[in-house]
Design an enzyme around this catalytic site. Sequence first.
Site, PDB file in Angstrom:
ATOM      1  N   LYS A  74       0.806  -1.231   0.000  1.00 57.22           N
ATOM      2  CA  LYS A  74       0.000   0.000   0.000  1.00 57.22           C
ATOM      3  C   LYS A  74       0.839   1.281   0.000  1.00 57.22           C
ATOM      4  CE  LYS A  74      -4.261  -1.797   2.025  1.00 57.22           C
ATOM      5  NZ  LYS A  74      -5.325  -1.619   3.001  1.00 57.22           N
ATOM      6  N   ASP A 110     -10.479   2.736   1.521  1.00 50.69           N
ATOM      7  CA  ASP A 110     -10.813   2.084   2.810  1.00 50.69           C
ATOM      8  C   ASP A 110     -11.642   3.018   3.697  1.00 50.69           C
ATOM      9  OD1 ASP A 110      -9.638  -0.382   2.453  1.00 50.69           O
ATOM     10  OD2 ASP A 110      -7.707   0.222   3.314  1.00 50.69           O
TER      11      ASP A 110
HETATM   12  P1  NDP Z   1      -2.048  -2.630  11.005  1.00 49.86           P
HETATM   13  O1  NDP Z   1      -1.141  -3.768  11.238  1.00 49.86           O
HETATM   14  O2  NDP Z   1      -1.614  -1.470  10.173  1.00 49.86           O
HETATM   15  O3  NDP Z   1      -2.500  -2.025  12.454  1.00 49.86           O
HETATM   16  C1  NDP Z   1      -2.974  -2.855  13.474  1.00 49.86           C
HETATM   17  C2  NDP Z   1      -3.441  -2.013  14.663  1.00 49.86           C
HETATM   18  O4  NDP Z   1      -4.023  -2.890  15.621  1.00 49.86           O
HETATM   19  C3  NDP Z   1      -2.316  -1.270  15.370  1.00 49.86           C
HETATM   20  O5  NDP Z   1      -2.804  -0.039  15.852  1.00 49.86           O
HETATM   21  C4  NDP Z   1      -1.983  -2.213  16.524  1.00 49.86           C
HETATM   22  O6  NDP Z   1      -1.457  -1.560  17.665  1.00 49.86           O
HETATM   23  C5  NDP Z   1      -3.359  -2.728  16.871  1.00 49.86           C
HETATM   24  N1  NDP Z   1      -3.316  -4.019  17.562  1.00 49.86           N
HETATM   25  C6  NDP Z   1      -3.133  -5.248  17.005  1.00 49.86           C
HETATM   26  N2  NDP Z   1      -3.162  -6.198  17.950  1.00 49.86           N
HETATM   27  C7  NDP Z   1      -3.366  -5.561  19.136  1.00 49.86           C
HETATM   28  C8  NDP Z   1      -3.501  -5.988  20.487  1.00 49.86           C
HETATM   29  N3  NDP Z   1      -3.443  -7.285  20.811  1.00 49.86           N
HETATM   30  N4  NDP Z   1      -3.717  -5.054  21.449  1.00 49.86           N
HETATM   31  C9  NDP Z   1      -3.795  -3.741  21.132  1.00 49.86           C
HETATM   32  N5  NDP Z   1      -3.666  -3.264  19.871  1.00 49.86           N
HETATM   33  C10 NDP Z   1      -3.462  -4.168  18.880  1.00 49.86           C
HETATM   34  O7  NDP Z   1      -3.382  -3.266  10.418  1.00 49.86           O
HETATM   35  P2  NDP Z   1      -4.535  -2.536   9.575  1.00 49.86           P
HETATM   36  O8  NDP Z   1      -4.843  -1.234  10.225  1.00 49.86           O
HETATM   37  O9  NDP Z   1      -4.186  -2.553   8.130  1.00 49.86           O
HETATM   38  O10 NDP Z   1      -5.749  -3.548   9.759  1.00 49.86           O
HETATM   39  C11 NDP Z   1      -6.410  -3.674  11.013  1.00 49.86           C
HETATM   40  C12 NDP Z   1      -7.636  -4.561  10.825  1.00 49.86           C
HETATM   41  O11 NDP Z   1      -8.554  -3.901   9.958  1.00 49.86           O
HETATM   42  C13 NDP Z   1      -7.322  -5.907  10.155  1.00 49.86           C
HETATM   43  O12 NDP Z   1      -7.927  -6.939  10.914  1.00 49.86           O
HETATM   44  C14 NDP Z   1      -7.987  -5.825   8.794  1.00 49.86           C
HETATM   45  O13 NDP Z   1      -8.541  -7.072   8.417  1.00 49.86           O
HETATM   46  C15 NDP Z   1      -9.093  -4.815   9.038  1.00 49.86           C
HETATM   47  N6  NDP Z   1      -9.466  -4.083   7.844  1.00 49.86           N
HETATM   48  C16 NDP Z   1     -10.765  -4.127   7.465  1.00 49.86           C
HETATM   49  C17 NDP Z   1     -11.176  -3.437   6.344  1.00 49.86           C
HETATM   50  C18 NDP Z   1     -12.619  -3.519   5.955  1.00 49.86           C
HETATM   51  O14 NDP Z   1     -12.927  -3.086   4.843  1.00 49.86           O
HETATM   52  N7  NDP Z   1     -13.506  -4.013   6.800  1.00 49.86           N
HETATM   53  C19 NDP Z   1     -10.267  -2.635   5.520  1.00 49.86           C
HETATM   54  C20 NDP Z   1      -8.902  -2.610   6.040  1.00 49.86           C
HETATM   55  C21 NDP Z   1      -8.541  -3.335   7.147  1.00 49.86           C
HETATM   56  P3  NDP Z   1       0.122  -1.191  17.789  1.00 49.86           P
HETATM   57  O15 NDP Z   1       0.323   0.058  16.990  1.00 49.86           O
HETATM   58  O16 NDP Z   1       0.282  -0.990  19.245  1.00 49.86           O
HETATM   59  O17 NDP Z   1       0.877  -2.378  17.259  1.00 49.86           O
END
Ligand code: NDP
Length: 288
Positions: A74, A110
């Site tokens: 991306k 998105d």
């Molecule tokens: P990223 O990896 O960019 O970000 C993940 C985020 O989740 C970070 O802020 C991370 O925190 C946080 N996180 C993950 N695990 C934990 C935990 N155990 N405790 C606290 N915080 C946590 O992923 P994306 O933003 O790209 O995607 C996130 C979700 O969104 C995915 O599951 C994806 O499938 C979904 N999604 C859905 C879409 C839709 O159209 N419905 C479109 C795009 C994405 P930290 O910064 O602290 O690591």
Amino acid sequence: MSSAPTSYLAELVGVFGYPVAENPTGVMQEAAFAACGLNWRYLNIEVRPADLPAAVAGLRAFNMAGINLTIPHKVAIIPLLDELSPDAALMGAVNTVVRSGGKLTGHNTDGKGFLRSLREDAGFEPAGQHVVFLGAGGAARAMSVEVALAGAERITIVNRTEARALPLVALLNEHTDCRAAYVPWNGPYAVPGDAAVLVNATSIGLFPDVDAMPAVELDSIRPRLLVCDVIPNPPRTAFLQAAAARGARTLDGLGMLVGQGAIAFRMWTGVEPPIDVMRRALEEVFGG
Ligand code: NDP
């Protein structure tokens, strides 16, 4: 003699990703093409990071109408494009490329998909409201920028890792009219009384970890709160079920996924997307 079709040439779109085998976007796009009588194909194309420039050259050579980008492309796609939409430039990430007149333009649908779902599925207008995001990754970034551009008054970013949250808060404060603030996430989060929307924008609850829930004080979830989840699989997450049990309204991640796909469909084909057909196709995949 039966009449032959005038052209056997299909228009091509798809998604570049690595891994990409489990991405179900093609199911809804192909269903939409069929419903609209379009001779288009959507392909899941596995592209390793080092091969992205060659893949983009291939896209140009095949005269493809566009492409979606997923992990890990991306951001890496940006220098390979001819131009960016203003919001994709602000987010620093592209999930949809449109080819027009030989030019490749990068967009990010998105956040727009979320906004569409917020307005059309939940009947909610974010202008003037306080919206809280759990998470600061790519999804939170795209959604918070669009919600800010739509006129939200306040945005709170609740995230575990400060280094990821602070640049997002700075971007929102510097480039949009909303007031953004960061709240460290190091225990159950109490939703402030003036928040209208709470969004789980983390990957917590995604299949197969379907019992996992973001740490939120359930007592702070009030009936007038709209609770949203980005997780599309399963659509009815444990978090949404817990919020509904507190009397809150809920919005699932399938609406966002359909919304971003519908926006890409319209950009590529110029045809109005059959949203119900697209949602039904994904519900069959996810059992929604
Ligand atoms: P990223 O990896 O960019 O970000 C993940 C985020 O989740 C970070 O802020 C991370 O925190 C946080 N996180 C993950 N695990 C934990 C935990 N155990 N405790 C606290 N915080 C946590 O992923 P994306 O933003 O790209 O995607 C996130 C979700 O969104 C995915 O599951 C994806 O499938 C979904 N999604 C859905 C879409 C839709 O159209 N419905 C479109 C795009 C994405 P930290 O910064 O602290 O690591």
